[in-house]
Scaffold this motif. Sequence first.
Motif, PDB file in Angstrom:
ATOM      1  N   GLU A   1       0.809  -1.219   0.000  1.00 44.32           N
ATOM      2  CA  GLU A   1       0.000   0.000   0.000  1.00 44.32           C
ATOM      3  C   GLU A   1       0.844   1.273   0.000  1.00 44.32           C
ATOM      4  O   GLU A   1       0.299   2.373   0.004  1.00 44.32           O
ATOM      5  CB  GLU A   1      -0.923   0.013   1.226  1.00 44.32           C
ATOM      6  CG  GLU A   1      -1.918  -1.132   1.279  1.00 44.32           C
ATOM      7  CD  GLU A   1      -3.043  -0.957   0.276  1.00 44.32           C
ATOM      8  OE1 GLU A   1      -3.268   0.189  -0.147  1.00 44.32           O
ATOM      9  OE2 GLU A   1      -3.687  -1.966  -0.076  1.00 44.32           O
ATOM     10  N   ILE A   2       2.175   1.120   0.017  1.00 39.75           N
ATOM     11  CA  ILE A   2       3.051   2.280   0.186  1.00 39.75           C
ATOM     12  C   ILE A   2       3.976   2.480  -0.998  1.00 39.75           C
ATOM     13  O   ILE A   2       4.125   3.574  -1.534  1.00 39.75           O
ATOM     14  CB  ILE A   2       3.902   2.136   1.472  1.00 39.75           C
ATOM     15  CG1 ILE A   2       2.989   1.990   2.698  1.00 39.75           C
ATOM     16  CG2 ILE A   2       4.841   3.318   1.627  1.00 39.75           C
ATOM     17  CD1 ILE A   2       2.142   3.187   3.011  1.00 39.75           C
ATOM     18  N   GLY A   3       4.613   1.420  -1.449  1.00 38.45           N
ATOM     19  CA  GLY A   3       5.634   1.507  -2.476  1.00 38.45           C
ATOM     20  C   GLY A   3       6.990   1.133  -1.910  1.00 38.45           C
ATOM     21  O   GLY A   3       7.092   0.452  -0.883  1.00 38.45           O
ATOM     22  N   GLN A   4       8.064   1.581  -2.565  1.00 41.13           N
ATOM     23  CA  GLN A   4       9.418   1.208  -2.171  1.00 41.13           C
ATOM     24  C   GLN A   4       9.888   2.036  -0.979  1.00 41.13           C
ATOM     25  O   GLN A   4       9.787   3.260  -0.971  1.00 41.13           O
ATOM     26  CB  GLN A   4      10.378   1.392  -3.335  1.00 41.13           C
ATOM     27  CG  GLN A   4      11.741   0.746  -3.105  1.00 41.13           C
ATOM     28  CD  GLN A   4      12.612   0.791  -4.341  1.00 41.13           C
ATOM     29  OE1 GLN A   4      13.142   1.852  -4.698  1.00 41.13           O
ATOM     30  NE2 GLN A   4      12.745  -0.332  -5.021  1.00 41.13           N
ATOM     31  N   VAL A   5      10.397   1.334   0.034  1.00 40.19           N
ATOM     32  CA  VAL A   5      10.886   1.988   1.253  1.00 40.19           C
ATOM     33  C   VAL A   5      12.187   1.321   1.668  1.00 40.19           C
ATOM     34  O   VAL A   5      12.556   0.253   1.179  1.00 40.19           O
ATOM     35  CB  VAL A   5       9.864   1.897   2.403  1.00 40.19           C
ATOM     36  CG1 VAL A   5       8.570   2.609   2.042  1.00 40.19           C
ATOM     37  CG2 VAL A   5       9.575   0.435   2.757  1.00 40.19           C
ATOM     38  N   ALA A   6      12.891   1.960   2.605  1.00 47.74           N
ATOM     39  CA  ALA A   6      14.155   1.421   3.106  1.00 47.74           C
ATOM     40  C   ALA A   6      13.894   0.472   4.273  1.00 47.74           C
ATOM     41  O   ALA A   6      12.939   0.645   5.043  1.00 47.74           O
ATOM     42  CB  ALA A   6      15.068   2.557   3.554  1.00 47.74           C
ATOM     43  N   ARG A   7      14.783  -0.519   4.413  1.00 44.52           N
ATOM     44  CA  ARG A   7      14.665  -1.474   5.522  1.00 44.52           C
ATOM     45  C   ARG A   7      16.064  -1.807   6.043  1.00 44.52           C
ATOM     46  O   ARG A   7      17.011  -1.980   5.277  1.00 44.52           O
ATOM     47  CB  ARG A   7      13.956  -2.746   5.077  1.00 44.52           C
ATOM     48  CG  ARG A   7      13.979  -3.854   6.141  1.00 44.52           C
ATOM     49  CD  ARG A   7      13.061  -5.000   5.767  1.00 44.52           C
ATOM     50  NE  ARG A   7      11.661  -4.596   5.877  1.00 44.52           N
ATOM     51  CZ  ARG A   7      10.645  -5.341   5.434  1.00 44.52           C
ATOM     52  NH1 ARG A   7      10.891  -6.479   4.811  1.00 44.52           N
ATOM     53  NH2 ARG A   7       9.398  -4.923   5.592  1.00 44.52           N
ATOM     54  N   ILE A   8      16.172  -1.900   7.366  1.00 44.91           N
ATOM     55  CA  ILE A   8      17.423  -2.237   8.032  1.00 44.91           C
ATOM     56  C   ILE A   8      17.175  -3.443   8.927  1.00 44.91           C
ATOM     57  O   ILE A   8      16.268  -3.428   9.764  1.00 44.91           O
ATOM     58  CB  ILE A   8      17.943  -1.061   8.876  1.00 44.91           C
ATOM     59  CG1 ILE A   8      18.129   0.183   8.011  1.00 44.91           C
ATOM     60  CG2 ILE A   8      19.258  -1.419   9.568  1.00 44.91           C
ATOM     61  CD1 ILE A   8      18.367   1.442   8.807  1.00 44.91           C
ATOM     62  N   THR A   9      17.953  -4.515   8.755  1.00 44.02           N
ATOM     63  CA  THR A   9      17.836  -5.705   9.599  1.00 44.02           C
ATOM     64  C   THR A   9      19.187  -6.019  10.222  1.00 44.02           C
ATOM     65  O   THR A   9      20.239  -5.627   9.706  1.00 44.02           O
ATOM     66  CB  THR A   9      17.347  -6.927   8.798  1.00 44.02           C
ATOM     67  OG1 THR A   9      18.285  -7.196   7.740  1.00 44.02           O
ATOM     68  CG2 THR A   9      15.975  -6.689   8.205  1.00 44.02           C
ATOM     69  N   GLY A  10      19.152  -6.746  11.333  1.00 44.23           N
ATOM     70  CA  GLY A  10      20.394  -7.164  11.974  1.00 44.23           C
ATOM     71  C   GLY A  10      20.148  -7.625  13.394  1.00 44.23           C
ATOM     72  O   GLY A  10      19.064  -7.431  13.954  1.00 44.23           O
TER      73      GLY A  10
ATOM     74  N   ILE B   1       4.131  -8.784   8.738  1.00 44.57           N
ATOM     75  CA  ILE B   1       3.483  -7.760   9.566  1.00 44.57           C
ATOM     76  C   ILE B   1       3.711  -6.374   8.967  1.00 44.57           C
ATOM     77  O   ILE B   1       2.773  -5.587   8.800  1.00 44.57           O
ATOM     78  CB  ILE B   1       4.012  -7.821  11.009  1.00 44.57           C
ATOM     79  CG1 ILE B   1       3.522  -9.108  11.705  1.00 44.57           C
ATOM     80  CG2 ILE B   1       3.571  -6.590  11.805  1.00 44.57           C
ATOM     81  CD1 ILE B   1       4.116  -9.317  13.082  1.00 44.57           C
ATOM     82  N   SER B   2       4.959  -6.063   8.637  1.00 41.67           N
ATOM     83  CA  SER B   2       5.272  -4.742   8.088  1.00 41.67           C
ATOM     84  C   SER B   2       4.549  -4.495   6.772  1.00 41.67           C
ATOM     85  O   SER B   2       4.183  -3.357   6.452  1.00 41.67           O
ATOM     86  CB  SER B   2       6.786  -4.599   7.883  1.00 41.67           C
ATOM     87  OG  SER B   2       7.493  -4.771   9.103  1.00 41.67           O
ATOM     88  N   GLY B   3       4.319  -5.559   6.015  1.00 44.30           N
ATOM     89  CA  GLY B   3       3.649  -5.423   4.728  1.00 44.30           C
ATOM     90  C   GLY B   3       2.192  -5.043   4.814  1.00 44.30           C
ATOM     91  O   GLY B   3       1.581  -4.678   3.804  1.00 44.30           O
ATOM     92  N   THR B   4       1.599  -5.114   6.021  1.00 38.15           N
ATOM     93  CA  THR B   4       0.194  -4.719   6.179  1.00 38.15           C
ATOM     94  C   THR B   4       0.036  -3.233   6.454  1.00 38.15           C
ATOM     95  O   THR B   4      -1.097  -2.732   6.514  1.00 38.15           O
ATOM     96  CB  THR B   4      -0.469  -5.494   7.339  1.00 38.15           C
ATOM     97  OG1 THR B   4       0.094  -5.060   8.595  1.00 38.15           O
ATOM     98  CG2 THR B   4      -0.271  -6.997   7.182  1.00 38.15           C
ATOM     99  N   PHE B   5       1.158  -2.508   6.635  1.00 39.48           N
ATOM    100  CA  PHE B   5       1.083  -1.093   6.996  1.00 39.48           C
ATOM    101  C   PHE B   5       0.478  -0.287   5.851  1.00 39.48           C
ATOM    102  O   PHE B   5       0.831  -0.452   4.683  1.00 39.48           O
ATOM    103  CB  PHE B   5       2.477  -0.562   7.316  1.00 39.48           C
ATOM    104  CG  PHE B   5       2.483   0.874   7.761  1.00 39.48           C
ATOM    105  CD1 PHE B   5       2.409   1.197   9.099  1.00 39.48           C
ATOM    106  CD2 PHE B   5       2.550   1.906   6.838  1.00 39.48           C
ATOM    107  CE1 PHE B   5       2.410   2.520   9.511  1.00 39.48           C
ATOM    108  CE2 PHE B   5       2.554   3.232   7.238  1.00 39.48           C
ATOM    109  CZ  PHE B   5       2.473   3.531   8.577  1.00 39.48           C
ATOM    110  N   ARG B   6      -0.420   0.612   6.201  1.00 38.23           N
ATOM    111  CA  ARG B   6      -0.968   1.547   5.208  1.00 38.23           C
ATOM    112  C   ARG B   6      -1.511   2.770   5.932  1.00 38.23           C
ATOM    113  O   ARG B   6      -1.863   2.718   7.112  1.00 38.23           O
ATOM    114  CB  ARG B   6      -2.071   0.899   4.368  1.00 38.23           C
ATOM    115  CG  ARG B   6      -3.312   0.487   5.138  1.00 38.23           C
ATOM    116  CD  ARG B   6      -4.238  -0.328   4.249  1.00 38.23           C
ATOM    117  NE  ARG B   6      -5.512  -0.622   4.882  1.00 38.23           N
ATOM    118  CZ  ARG B   6      -5.722  -1.632   5.715  1.00 38.23           C
ATOM    119  NH1 ARG B   6      -4.727  -2.442   6.029  1.00 38.23           N
ATOM    120  NH2 ARG B   6      -6.915  -1.836   6.239  1.00 38.23           N
TER     121      ARG B   6
END
Length: 218
Positions: free
Chosen positions: A141-150, A203-208
């Motif tokens: 619902e948003i498009g391309q965004v940045a993500r940081i994992t670790g 979970i993050s993919g449901t954000f809108r």
Amino acid sequence: MEQATQTPGRFVLNVPDSWAELDVTGEALAETRAAAMAAARNFREQAEINDLFRQAREISRAARRRGALFAAGTATMFDDGLFLGYTMVFAISVPPGRELTLPVLAAQLSPAPASGPGTAPRSGNGGEPSDRKVTTVTLPEIGQVARITGTEETPLTAEDSVRMLTMHTVVPVPGTERDYLIITCASPNLPLRAEVYELFDAISGTFRFLPAAAPAGA
């Protein structure tokens, strides 16, 4: 679950049915702790369970101190052990004249802890966790965004910290140039890395975002 934001109005982030807004003093969490203690095979496992629930309490308090717009978590017993997971949403604004760059954001999201036994492996570049990855993802619902994992060393108190799998997803707020929401997911269940990151991604993919609610009587 919906929470209010100033711009554009509201956001939605769905979590599994077994998760609840963080309230680690609640009856449901007490029941889960009792079940986990009853299933423990020895004193060592009971001590580990007590430590995990202590961490849950501190994480909830830290989320409130940092001004989380939304925080949810779970403590769920499975056949092979206890799973703890957390999801929080934070708002940040970049002051005029400054830019939000990914290296700066990565450093702010997880300050390097003091060295010592049990700390997460770190590279020789700026004290970052050696397994940190900065990527881009597409939210439906948003498009391309940045993500940081670790794997990060997360401070709980002035004396205590815990290693956690983390995922930070950086979402620009529409209609603004300097406002962002950070979806932060974390879990101390390090052996379940692949499964945990798959869950956090879902979970993050449901954000809108949603439009602001109409005023009463409008």
